[in-house]
Design an enzyme around this catalytic site. Structure first.
Site, PDB file in Angstrom:
ATOM      1  CG  ASP A 350      15.516  81.998  58.992  1.00 34.91           C
ATOM      2  OD1 ASP A 350      16.216  82.016  60.022  1.00 34.91           O
ATOM      3  OD2 ASP A 350      15.965  81.741  57.859  1.00 34.91           O
ATOM      4  CD  GLU A 379      17.653  84.852  62.560  1.00 33.05           C
ATOM      5  OE1 GLU A 379      18.806  84.522  62.901  1.00 33.05           O
ATOM      6  OE2 GLU A 379      17.109  84.455  61.514  1.00 33.05           O
TER       7      GLU A 379
END
Length: 641
Positions: A350, A379
């Site tokens: 993330d 990400e």
């Protein structure tokens, strides 16, 4: 400035060889073409490694090639970005030639000023993405909204002060405090891991080969990006035994599991910070003697601390703190190792931009030591080859960090073309820029998504820019036609397609939280679902659609397409694969047929091809000329008969 007398095209092997990103210590030949009748006094390549001084290399006329000047350079022994442009002295005046204003590579521009430079990405061939990943179709699951597998429909272990929806079809909502704007209560629908296990046959039939889960560790929210305990499955989703069983059952039918790792911050309501006093541990918020205190950055203990985007329920961590590194990466039962032992096949990091490069390198190194077949996805929302975050050039693709990144640029390109914001030439240029900047193995491992939990549902987006007089039913039908084009593009393009749960069933929704509705079990758009099953099956059947060479073309403003080819039994990644050729072509026009005549003699001469989307349709290519007609919003997938 008129620059028709000076020319360099970084996409053309004649002018830059080899194409695109290259390994360390690689020789690269660069050429420039000059057609001016005036005397050329001097031609120079100005080149530099990022962070170092510029160097100048004299260019020499190429024997037997009038007006062509050439130079050979060797890329550095360490990875990074190399930049270059040309300087031509004619009649005592300097003319510069560099990248175009869009900074997309290809044909450049002449200027009297210092130009934008061309980029060469230099990488280490240290860790290549695992081979299995190139052949995968991913499926992203937001667990609370996928399926409740309990026979009685009960919600597992509801959280204190939560809102439990009585009906699966309800719209998700945010219940916020009127004064602070903060979330006062989280809403839940009751999806769980038992539900995922029960739907494995559905995913197998769809053609899925890996599941990417949004976070599943204990947390107070429904999205779980506020981790409370990295070693515990959230009780609303199940427990470790259920998860292990899910992993094993998925493995039996050829489906791998990838987890979401949220390592730039924790929840404030966690074992580690424990602001709310929920846990029996002594959290960093509670005491400076906490074993977790060094993980966080306090400005004024305990109330003022560094947090993610100013959200005080998400305190940022110091990722390079030794005890944090031990906890996440190095200890025998570190977070990384613990879940690998459960059988997962990789991680998605993330907000990779928030993580130091050194943290990602350390994480990747141990990950590969534990399982060289594990994949690491980041990400990243932009071109990951030249991304700058917090003033630092990121090293994601240099060979020591990520195997793949979420390809949000791909999503935007598809949307921009289908909605008319970009014509086919602009699409070609934007895709070619990514193709040039990314190491080839990364271009073929990109996570090509059309939807995710962070963007509006793709079907909702594709309802935009349609005639105002269309009624809702006709508007949806036209948007579905667009989605069929988008998904055909996704399934035939280099990279790893990722389906956001429910997109294949016609689920709609705008921004968060409406893009996180429950999967419409029993209310699926069957036509769309059948379509997805068909095109995924085609992708899984043909090697050429996964790892064949990719050649982009743009014959007409509303028509874009590309060739996929495996020649001599070797694919783009150097692996033995079945020889084949495919042509994929799209007409975005809402109302008009488009007749296309295209010279593809460089790749094929005389051949009969069938449209895999309509087995009765045959196209004959004679003397390398492709001629066909596309109906409005039609895509064709032609394959060697």
């Amino acid at each position: 400035m008129v620059n028709d007398w000076i020319y360099h095209n970084s996409y053309d092997l004649f002018y830059r060889n080899p194409f695109g990103a290259v390994p360390c210590k690689q020789q690269v030949e660069l050429k420039i073409k000059l057609q001016r009748t005036n005397k050329i006094d001097k031609v120079t390549l100005r080149l530099w490694i990022e962070g170092e001084e510029k160097k100048e290399f004299p260019m020499s006329p190429l024997e037997g090639e009038e007006g062509i000047y050439s130079v050979q350079i060797t890329t550095p022994s360490t990875p990074g970005l190399v930049w270059y442009y040309f300087m031509v002295v004619t009649n005592g005046q300097i003319v510069y030639y560099g990248n175009n204003q869009a900074k997309q590579g290809g044909i450049g521009e002449a200027s009297e000023q210092i130009p934008h430079p061309y980029q060469i990405t230099v990488f280490l061939n240290k860790h290549l993405p695992p081979s299995w990943f190139y052949d995968t179709v991913l499926y992203q699951i937001f667990v609370d909204r996928f399926f409740n597998g309990n026979e009685n429909g009960n919600v597992l272990n509801p959280k204190k002060n939560s809102l439990i929806h009585a009906h699966w079809e309800n719209d998700p909502i945010y219940i916020k405090d009127e004064k602070t704007g903060k979330i006062a209560r989280w809403d839940f629908f009751g999806g769980n891991l038992i539900g995922v296990k029960k739907k494995l046959p559905y995913l197998k039939k769809l053609g899925i080969r890996a599941i990417y889960f949004n976070p599943i560790f204990e947390a107070q929210s429904n999205h779980k990006y506020d981790t409370g305990d990295y070693h515990k499955i959230d009780p609303m989703f199940g427990d470790e035994e259920i998860f292990r069983d899910l992993v094993n059952e998925a493995k039996k039918i050829g489906i791998s599991i990838i987890l979401d790792g949220v390592f730039s911050h924790t929840g404030s309501d966690s074992i580690y910070f424990n602001k709310e006093g929920t846990y029996p541990s002594i959290g960093a918020y509670q005491s400076q003697n906490s074993p977790y205190y060094s993980w966080y950055r306090f400005y004024e203990f305990p109330h003022r601390y560094d947090c993610w985007w100013g959200i005080d329920s998400l305190p940022n961590v110091n990722e390079l703190d030794p005890s944090y590194l031990d906890f996440i990466i190095y200890h025998q039962n570190s977070v990384l190792k613990h879940w690998l032992k459960m059988g997962i096949k990789g991680w998605r990091l993330d907000v990779a931009d928030e993580l130091p490069d050194l943290f990602i390198k350390k994480f990747n190194k141990v990950l590969k030591e534990q399982n060289k077949e594990a994949v690491l996805i980041g990400e990243v929302w932009e071109d990951a080859s030249n991304k700058i975050s917090y003033g630092q050039r990121r090293e994601y693709l240099y060979g020591e960090e990520l195997d793949s990144v979420m390809n949000y640029p791909f999503r935007q390109i598809v949307i921009d073309f289908l909605l008319g914001y970009k014509d086919s030439h602009a699409v070609h240029s934007t895709l070619m820029s990514l193709y040039e900047n990314y190491p080839l193995h990364h271009f073929y491992s990109l996570m090509n998504l059309l939807g995710s939990h962070d963007v509006p549902r793709i079907l909702t987006v594709l309802k935009e820019k349609l005639p105002q007089d269309l009624d809702p039913i006709k508007k949806r039908k036209m948007a579905i036609k667009r989605l069929k084009l988008a998904s055909l593009w996704q399934m035939t393009f280099p990279g790893v397609p990722s389906i956001y749960y429910g997109d294949e069933a016609g689920l709609e929704g705008g921004n968060d939280p409406l893009n996180r509705r429950g999967y419409p079990w029993g209310r699926e758009d069957q036509e769309l679902l059948n379509w997805f099953q068909e095109i995924i099956a085609i992708r899984n059947q043909y090697d050429v659609l996964r790892t064949g060479d990719w050649i982009s073309f743009f014959p007409e403003t509303d028509v874009y397409g590309y060739i996929r080819q495996i020649k001599n039994g070797i694919d783009a990644l150097g692996r033995k694969r079945r020889e084949n050729i495919a042509i994929i072509i799209f007409n975005r026009n809402l109302f008009f047929n488009k007749h296309v005549v295209l010279d593809i003699s460089k790749w094929v001469s005389n051949i009969r091809m069938i449209n895999l989307l309509n087995q009765n349709e045959e196209t004959v290519i004679k003397n390398g000329m492709l001629e066909l007609t596309l109906k409005p919003l039609e895509g064709k997938l032609l394959m060697n008969k």
